[in-house]
Design a protein around this motif. Structure first.
Motif, PDB file in Angstrom:
ATOM      1  N   LYS A   1       0.988  -1.246  -0.178  1.00  0.00           N
ATOM      2  CA  LYS A   1      -0.276  -0.167  -0.308  1.00  0.00           C
ATOM      3  C   LYS A   1       0.638   0.967   0.463  1.00  0.00           C
ATOM      4  N   SER A   2       2.377   1.039   1.003  1.00  0.00           N
ATOM      5  CA  SER A   2       3.193   2.364   0.883  1.00  0.00           C
ATOM      6  C   SER A   2       3.351   2.595  -0.640  1.00  0.00           C
ATOM      7  N   PHE A   3       3.855   1.654  -1.062  1.00  0.00           N
ATOM      8  CA  PHE A   3       4.421   1.601  -2.898  1.00  0.00           C
ATOM      9  C   PHE A   3       3.899   2.152  -3.519  1.00  0.00           C
ATOM     10  N   ASP A   4       1.911   1.631  -3.310  1.00  0.00           N
ATOM     11  CA  ASP A   4       0.723   2.618  -4.343  1.00  0.00           C
ATOM     12  C   ASP A   4       0.430   4.007  -4.335  1.00  0.00           C
ATOM     13  N   LYS A   5       1.174   4.728  -2.454  1.00  0.00           N
ATOM     14  CA  LYS A   5       1.584   5.912  -2.369  1.00  0.00           C
ATOM     15  C   LYS A   5       2.327   6.535  -2.802  1.00  0.00           C
ATOM     16  N   GLY A   6       2.671   5.831  -3.523  1.00  0.00           N
ATOM     17  CA  GLY A   6       4.256   7.092  -3.793  1.00  0.00           C
ATOM     18  C   GLY A   6       5.499   6.672  -2.547  1.00  0.00           C
ATOM     19  N   MET A   7       5.161   5.698  -1.726  1.00  0.00           N
ATOM     20  CA  MET A   7       6.647   6.666  -0.612  1.00  0.00           C
ATOM     21  C   MET A   7       7.126   4.760  -0.048  1.00  0.00           C
ATOM     22  N   PRO A   8       8.127   4.678  -0.634  1.00  0.00           N
ATOM     23  CA  PRO A   8       9.176   3.305  -0.033  1.00  0.00           C
ATOM     24  C   PRO A   8       9.140   3.153   0.644  1.00  0.00           C
ATOM     25  N   PRO A   9       8.430   1.981   1.580  1.00  0.00           N
ATOM     26  CA  PRO A   9       8.733   2.182   3.257  1.00  0.00           C
ATOM     27  C   PRO A   9       9.768   1.564   4.013  1.00  0.00           C
ATOM     28  N   ILE A  10       9.904   2.705   5.334  1.00  0.00           N
ATOM     29  CA  ILE A  10      10.957   2.039   5.998  1.00  0.00           C
ATOM     30  C   ILE A  10      11.323   1.134   6.485  1.00  0.00           C
ATOM     31  N   LEU A  11      11.756   0.525   6.921  1.00  0.00           N
ATOM     32  CA  LEU A  11      11.840  -1.148   7.544  1.00  0.00           C
ATOM     33  C   LEU A  11      12.487  -0.731   8.367  1.00  0.00           C
ATOM     34  N   SER A  12      12.037  -1.561  10.296  1.00  0.00           N
ATOM     35  CA  SER A  12      12.792  -1.619  11.140  1.00  0.00           C
ATOM     36  C   SER A  12      13.046  -3.258  11.421  1.00  0.00           C
ATOM     37  N   VAL A  13      14.563  -3.276  11.543  1.00  0.00           N
ATOM     38  CA  VAL A  13      15.000  -4.156  11.403  1.00  0.00           C
ATOM     39  C   VAL A  13      15.740  -4.785  12.647  1.00  0.00           C
ATOM     40  N   ARG A  14      15.804  -5.641  13.393  1.00  0.00           N
ATOM     41  CA  ARG A  14      16.624  -6.060  14.727  1.00  0.00           C
ATOM     42  C   ARG A  14      17.298  -7.481  14.469  1.00  0.00           C
ATOM     43  N   ARG A  15      18.660  -7.501  14.736  1.00  0.00           N
ATOM     44  CA  ARG A  15      19.094  -8.450  15.103  1.00  0.00           C
ATOM     45  C   ARG A  15      19.274  -8.927  16.158  1.00  0.00           C
ATOM     46  N   PHE A  16      18.885 -10.963  16.670  1.00  0.00           N
ATOM     47  CA  PHE A  16      18.533 -10.556  17.190  1.00  0.00           C
ATOM     48  C   PHE A  16      19.392 -12.273  17.948  1.00  0.00           C
ATOM     49  N   VAL A  17      19.518 -12.896  18.561  1.00  0.00           N
ATOM     50  CA  VAL A  17      20.288 -13.594  19.406  1.00  0.00           C
ATOM     51  C   VAL A  17      19.173 -14.704  20.360  1.00  0.00           C
ATOM     52  N   LEU A  18      19.626 -15.884  20.593  1.00  0.00           N
ATOM     53  CA  LEU A  18      19.122 -16.792  21.051  1.00  0.00           C
ATOM     54  C   LEU A  18      20.504 -17.002  22.418  1.00  0.00           C
TER      55      LEU A  18
END
Length: 254
Positions: free
Chosen positions: A148-165
């Motif tokens: 939907k964000s692409f449809d509205k013209g904005m490449p979305p920003i992703l929040s990514v996190r490195r997880f460790v067990l």
């Protein structure tokens, strides 16, 4: 970036998913946070999202003062990063060492889009599931929001996190922001992943990855961004530890 996207468009039909949604401005010169000040992946990703968007998002980007990466990042921080945090008392949204958290970056994005009155409201969404459950519902939600964000013209920003067990518990050891630059417009029934391309503001580098569910075996609390060549957060992983890059949330127009 343009060559990478064309290559993916030719390869992805092998997996039945075509990356037919992409950042509109394929000639955009992405901002490199290493040219900025402090921990600036959030402000740099804001600039990259707006600058790589459709024409009206680009117009907002062009209103940010500065003739260099460093100057534009500094302008974003000065205008919106130094305002009071929406989640913490007695501190600003952005900190030189700690950067900016997800909620505050979403608030910065919403404030920044107001410089061009035609832009749609910017929102945010987290992609977490209950422990021990498969995140098929979150995958569908993520695909819906991102497309939907692409449809509205904005490449979305992703929040990514490195997880460790560690000690039997998945722990977040590093957070980062990147910009999604391509994805498939459709997610068919039964599919548990979809391919993506993204731009990391560290070095303004492009990466290929896959957004996939975290099933009961992996038990990660959020979606997985399988992107083996991206080193984000790997320095915080101790020898022998299981680790994964999680897609914790997104900021976009939907």
């Amino acid at each position: 970036m343009k060559l990478l996207l064309l290559l993916l468009l030719s390869l992805s039909p092998t997996y039945g998913q075509i990356l037919d949604l992409s950042a509109a401005n394929r000639e955009f010169d992405y901002i490199d946070q290493k040219n900025g000040v402090g921990n600036s992946c959030g402000p740099a990703s804001l600039l990259n999202s707006f600058g790589a968007g459709t024409e009206r998002w680009q117009k907002a980007y062009l209103q940010i003062p500065g003739s260099s990466d460093r100057a534009r990042i500094a302008s974003v921080i000065k205008s919106w990063g130094l305002q009071p945090s929406t989640t913490f008392t007695n501190r600003s949204r952005w900190q030189q060492r700690g950067g900016v958290n997800f909620e505050d970056l979403a608030a910065m994005a919403e404030d920044m889009r107001k410089i061009h009155w035609t832009l749609p409201k910017v929102k945010s969404e987290l992609f977490f599931s209950a422990p021990g459950t498969e995140s098929v519902g979150q995958l569908k939600l993520a695909h819906k929001r991102l497309s939907k964000s692409f449809d509205k013209g904005m490449p979305p920003i992703l929040s990514v996190r490195r997880f460790v067990l560690r000690k039997g518990i998945w722990q977040s050891v590093h957070g980062h922001f990147v910009v999604l630059t391509a994805m498939p417009s459709k997610l068919n029934r039964g599919e548990t992943s979809f391919p993506v391309t993204l731009v990391d503001p560290v070095g303004a580098k492009s990466f290929v990855g896959t957004v996939t569910i975290a099933d009961s075996r992996t038990s990660l609390p959020c979606l997985i961004l399988n992107c083996p060549t991206n080193p984000v957060g790997k320095t915080a992983v101790q020898s022998g530890e299981r680790h994964a890059l999680g897609l914790a949330g997104a900021i976009g127009a939907w």
